[in-house]
Scaffold this motif. Structure first.
Motif, short mmCIF file in Angstrom:
data_model
loop_
_atom_site.label_atom_id
_atom_site.label_comp_id
_atom_site.label_asym_id
_atom_site.label_seq_id
_atom_site.Cartn_x
_atom_site.Cartn_y
_atom_site.Cartn_z
N ALA A 72 37.35 41.17 45.26
CA ALA A 72 38.51 41.28 44.36
C ALA A 72 39.44 40.08 44.47
O ALA A 72 40.35 39.94 43.65
N CYS A 111 38.39 43.88 38.76
CA CYS A 111 39.80 43.59 39.08
C CYS A 111 40.03 42.10 39.29
O CYS A 111 41.08 41.57 38.91
N ILE A 115 43.65 40.23 38.13
CA ILE A 115 44.79 40.22 39.07
C ILE A 115 45.13 38.83 39.57
O ILE A 115 46.15 38.64 40.25
N ALA A 122 47.62 43.46 41.53
CA ALA A 122 46.60 44.45 41.89
C ALA A 122 47.21 45.83 42.06
O ALA A 122 46.68 46.83 41.55
N THR A 126 46.89 49.27 39.72
CA THR A 126 46.45 50.57 40.25
C THR A 126 47.32 51.69 39.68
O THR A 126 46.81 52.73 39.25
N CYS A 129 46.58 52.11 35.92
CA CYS A 129 45.26 52.75 35.74
C CYS A 129 45.35 54.24 36.03
O CYS A 129 44.78 55.06 35.30
N GLY A 309 42.41 44.49 30.81
CA GLY A 309 42.12 45.22 32.04
C GLY A 309 42.68 46.63 32.02
O GLY A 309 42.16 47.53 32.67
N ILE A 313 39.35 48.71 32.99
CA ILE A 313 39.28 49.20 34.36
C ILE A 313 39.45 50.72 34.45
O ILE A 313 38.68 51.38 35.16
N TYR A 358 44.34 48.74 45.58
CA TYR A 358 43.93 48.29 44.25
C TYR A 358 43.01 49.37 43.66
O TYR A 358 42.60 50.29 44.37
#
Length: 587
Positions: A72, A111, A115, A122, A126, A129, A309, A313, A358
């Motif tokens: 990552a 990621c 990031i 990161a 999180t 997401c 993302g 993600i 993350y």
């Protein structure tokens, strides 16, 4: 008798109370808190198996967490920050006994594209997401994953395995400053081989060789006799346990070697370097940051930088985890609740952002270890989380001596099984055209992994739309044109059907009547009805008829409500042909 204009307010109150009682029933609570389905039956046997599985998975999670943080582009401690929250949350809200949540190779790779090696990005990613995944659970948007076909998934995982695996070759060689973009990475890795550090190469290759040999030993256990002696069974158990914790053994051994060389001031390995000590603070993620050169980056700017993302993600996170949960649910004879899994993953990411994690998802490798060790309930994740927390609390100073070459070997061996190009032969054997989205996803992913997913989904979608817009038609001639629809009828297909009817009935000399067999049609829309209206007018202008047969009641109701001019329908094709044979326009 006239009903009262206003109902009794107590009726509404009673109805509300009934709904609240239903919502608060034990069944509803068990749906929201799956832990209630197994906790009342929990026993010492289950506890013993969960402890064993949890500790075993923990010994796998620690070295993998450190390694995946490298993928990552983050300091290694962030891999451990991401590895413990899932065990505690999933124990309460998860619906699979086997799944373990934490950092994975594919999620780490995704990621890394967004990031920019920045822990602030990161951790905020999180949280976002988690919010998106939780919202998907409440809105029941699990059906969105149905649009990602199996060839696309396999193309993505194969490409990710190659990208991640080759990305670690530079650490095996001890090279620095190699570009991240795959094509450039390949070029500069081979171009700079003469700069390789001998110590890193020897250690990395040795770790790879050891991991491969132990993995092969474990795989041969299945082919041995089914009823072994107690001695053979004990030897099998030793080999299996030895192979299960192989990652931890490799990292420990490599760290001891590196530490011994550092003590005598002989620097022959590239080390992980300084790591943060202790447990991460429990605090909300930062919504902005000030860079080293004093530039302030606002929340809106971070959102723009994260860009796609925020879609890729969260979707890939739930897709990977639910695919794993379904696979092990089928293997071990239980079912999962997809929307509940969405919620568990989302809540894990939300709470994980408060401990500097993350984005995480289900791990196939650790879930397999969990299942094979005999875990009985999701409580095994608690003991995995405790192993990670203890490592953070007491072992972080030692982690700075871990050679990067050993972590690279762990990553390469972890992702190698996901590269399975035999699936191309299987797809080709079943349906050759499905190889196309696989290859598109696979090849485009070497440019940018997220674009590979988008390209694969787009190709699959176009293939699906083509099938919908060009339904199979069975043509026959019974003195009149007979067209049988082999599938449903929706607006993308009506132009094609209309063109076929015109060419076989109206654009011939002389024009002739037609029968349209609709027994496969279960629904129609306004565009279809509108085109059928124009088509019936054209048949009337040519002094011929179009007869519909085999209409389902729901479809017939819609067509009757539309009041189509000259609409004729019969229950069967034979009745339709009989009607036209008696018609003066049939000749």
């Amino acid at each position: 008798m006239m009903e009262p204009l206003f109902s009794d307010p107590m009726d509404g109150q009673r109805s509300l109370n009934d709904r609240l009682a239903a919502a608060c029933s034990f069944t509803a609570l068990r749906t929201c808190f799956p832990i209630l389905t197994w906790l009342p039956r929990y026993n010492l046997t289950w506890l013993r198996m969960d402890v064993l599985a949890g500790l075993t998975v923990g010994l796998t999670a620690v070295p993998q967490g450190l390694a995946y943080a490298e993928v990552a582009g983050l300091p290694v401690q962030y891999g451990l920050y991401s590895a413990f929250m899932g065990g505690f949350v999933y124990c309460v809200f998860g619906t699979s006994k086997d799944v373990t949540l934490g950092p994975t190779a594919i999620m780490s790779l995704l990621c890394s594209y967004y990031i920019e090696r920045d822990p602030v990005y990161a951790v905020l990613l999180t949280l976002l997401c988690g919010i998106i995944q939780t919202a998907m659970a409440f809105l029941r948007l699990g059906f969105l994953l149905d649009f990602i076909s199996y060839p696309v998934i396999k193309g993505f995982t194969c490409a990710a395995a190659v990208t991640i695996g080759f990305g670690q070759v530079k650490n095996i060689l001890g090279l620095k400053g190699v570009p991240r973009q795959f094509v450039l990475q390949v070029y500069y890795t081979f171009h700079r081989i003469p700069e390789a550090r001998v110590g890193d190469v020897i250690l990395g290759v040795s770790c790879l060789f050891f991991l491969m040999m132990v993995t092969m030993m474990k795989s041969t256990l299945r082919s041995l006799e089914d009823s072994p002696s107690s001695l053979v069974q004990a030897a099998r158990g030793i080999v299996w346990n030895f192979a299960t914790i192989r990652n931890a053994l490799v990292v420990i051994a490599a760290t001891c070697v590196a530490y011994s060389t550092e003590v005598i001031d002989y620097h022959i390995f590239t080390l992980t370097g300084k790591t943060a000590k202790g447990l991460p603070p429990f605090s909300p993620p930062s919504f902005s940051e000030t860079t080293a050169n004093g530039t302030h980056v606002s929340f809106n700017e971070i959102l723009l930088d994260l860009g796609g993302g925020l879609a890729v993600i969260p979707l890939m996170g739930v897709l990977e985890s639910i695919a794993i949960a379904k696979a092990f649910g089928s293997q071990n004879n239980y079912r999962i609740n997809a929307n509940q899994e969405f919620f568990a993953i989302g809540l894990t990411n939300i709470l994980g952002s408060f401990v500097s994690a993350y984005p995480v998802t289900g791990s196939f490798g650790r879930t397999a270890v969990n299942s094979q060790t005999g875990v009985c309930t999701p409580a095994g994740g608690i003991f995995t989380g405790l192993v990670v927390l203890l490592s953070l609390a007491f072992l972080m100073p030692l982690f700075s001596y871990i050679p990067k070459a050993s972590l690279a070997a762990v990553i390469i061996c972890a992702v190698a099984p996901t590269f399975d190009f035999r699936v191309v032969r299987q797809i080709w054997r079943v349906r050759k055209l499905d190889v196309l989205p696989f290859l598109v996803t696979f090849l485009v992913s070497f440019w940018e992994v997220q674009y590979g997913i988008v390209a694969g989904v787009a190709v699959s979608g176009l293939m699906l739309l083509y099938v919908v817009s060009r339904p199979k038609l069975k043509m026959s001639d019974h003195g009149v044109a007979v067209v049988e629809l082999a599938s449903g009828l929706h607006f993308p297909a009506i132009e094609h059907l209309s063109g076929v009817l015109r060419s076989h009935a109206l654009h011939v000399s002389p024009p002739r009547s037609a029968v349209l067999d609709c027994h496969h049609v279960s629904s129609i829309d306004y565009t279809v009805v509108n085109e059928l209206k124009d088509l019936l007018k054209q048949f009337k202008l040519h002094d011929v008829s179009l007869v519909f047969t085999g209409l389902k009641p729901s479809v017939l109701e819609v067509l009757l409500a539309a009041e189509l001019p000259g609409f004729i329908h019969k229950d069967s094709m034979e009745a339709g042909l009989q009607t036209l044979s008696n018609s003066p326009h049939s000749d």
